[in-house]
Design an enzyme around this catalytic site. Sequence first.
Site, PDB file in Angstrom:
ATOM      1  N   GLY A 105      29.769  37.003  40.982  1.00  0.00           N
ATOM      2  CA  GLY A 105      28.897  38.085  40.561  1.00  0.00           C
ATOM      3  C   GLY A 105      29.621  39.409  40.697  1.00  0.00           C
ATOM      4  O   GLY A 105      30.533  39.549  41.521  1.00  0.00           O
ATOM      5  N   GLN A 136      31.131  48.254  41.016  1.00  0.00           N
ATOM      6  CA  GLN A 136      32.292  47.684  41.708  1.00  0.00           C
ATOM      7  C   GLN A 136      33.595  47.883  40.930  1.00  0.00           C
ATOM      8  O   GLN A 136      34.672  47.703  41.481  1.00  0.00           O
ATOM      9  CB  GLN A 136      32.077  46.205  41.999  1.00  0.00           C
ATOM     10  N   CYS A 174      31.743  39.097  49.351  1.00  0.00           N
ATOM     11  CA  CYS A 174      31.674  40.144  48.332  1.00  0.00           C
ATOM     12  C   CYS A 174      33.089  40.542  47.936  1.00  0.00           C
ATOM     13  O   CYS A 174      33.959  40.697  48.801  1.00  0.00           O
ATOM     14  CB  CYS A 174      30.928  41.355  48.894  1.00  0.00           C
ATOM     15  N   LEU A 175      33.300  40.716  46.647  1.00  0.00           N
ATOM     16  CA  LEU A 175      34.613  41.141  46.173  1.00  0.00           C
ATOM     17  C   LEU A 175      34.982  42.516  46.710  1.00  0.00           C
ATOM     18  O   LEU A 175      36.163  42.840  46.813  1.00  0.00           O
ATOM     19  CB  LEU A 175      34.653  41.130  44.643  1.00  0.00           C
ATOM     20  N   HIS A 187      21.886  40.139  45.829  1.00  0.00           N
ATOM     21  CA  HIS A 187      23.125  40.723  46.349  1.00  0.00           C
ATOM     22  C   HIS A 187      23.671  41.749  45.353  1.00  0.00           C
ATOM     23  O   HIS A 187      24.005  42.879  45.730  1.00  0.00           O
ATOM     24  CB  HIS A 187      24.135  39.597  46.585  1.00  0.00           C
ATOM     25  N   GLU A 188      23.767  41.367  44.078  1.00  0.00           N
ATOM     26  CA  GLU A 188      24.322  42.272  43.064  1.00  0.00           C
ATOM     27  C   GLU A 188      23.403  43.464  42.811  1.00  0.00           C
ATOM     28  O   GLU A 188      23.872  44.586  42.613  1.00  0.00           O
ATOM     29  CB  GLU A 188      24.610  41.517  41.764  1.00  0.00           C
ATOM     30  N   HIS A 246      23.952  46.323  45.095  1.00  0.00           N
ATOM     31  CA  HIS A 246      25.041  47.231  44.693  1.00  0.00           C
ATOM     32  C   HIS A 246      24.515  48.363  43.812  1.00  0.00           C
ATOM     33  O   HIS A 246      25.011  49.488  43.894  1.00  0.00           O
ATOM     34  CB  HIS A 246      26.136  46.470  43.931  1.00  0.00           C
TER      35      HIS A 246
END
Length: 174
Positions: free
Chosen positions: A46, A51, A98-99, A140-141, A144
């Site tokens: 995701g 990001q 997470c990235l 989660h996304e 952001h």
Amino acid sequence: MAVHQIIEIPDPRLRTISAPVAEVTDATRALVADMFDSMYAARGIGLAAIQIGVPERVLVIDLQEDGEDGKPVKAPRVFINPEIVETAPDLSVYTEGCLSVPDQYADVERPATCRVRWLDEQGGAHDEQLEGLLATCIQHEMDHLEGIVFIDHLSRLKREMVLKKLAKARKAAA
């Protein structure tokens, strides 16, 4: 289509509240393509637009779950201006990563299911009940989009431990 560098904690851009997309255009679709390229290159499931430095309410998800042959099956999904309409009272715990917080993982408790409304990359409206990993991933996304990173859901002690491990890993890699 291009692979962009993923912004990592503590970059202040990750704390930006993303703006709604006024109209789904070719530029929006190009952003989505870049987001998928960037997410796949980073081996994620995701990615929110912020990001890669774009403060718009766009996110992409592809859980890449294993098919019958054991190989991951791509099932890319695009969420533009997503909003959670309803969440279940039942909670589930998932070990999230997470990235933007590379190679760090922690258990996060979230609603087990959620009903979400969004637009797709053609501007079509959707309203769907999501569950399992997809429900966790979209929450989660969507965090952001509000300037929230998964470690914000941890206790202060656990958050500090994750940040120390990340700093140690960065120092070792330098």
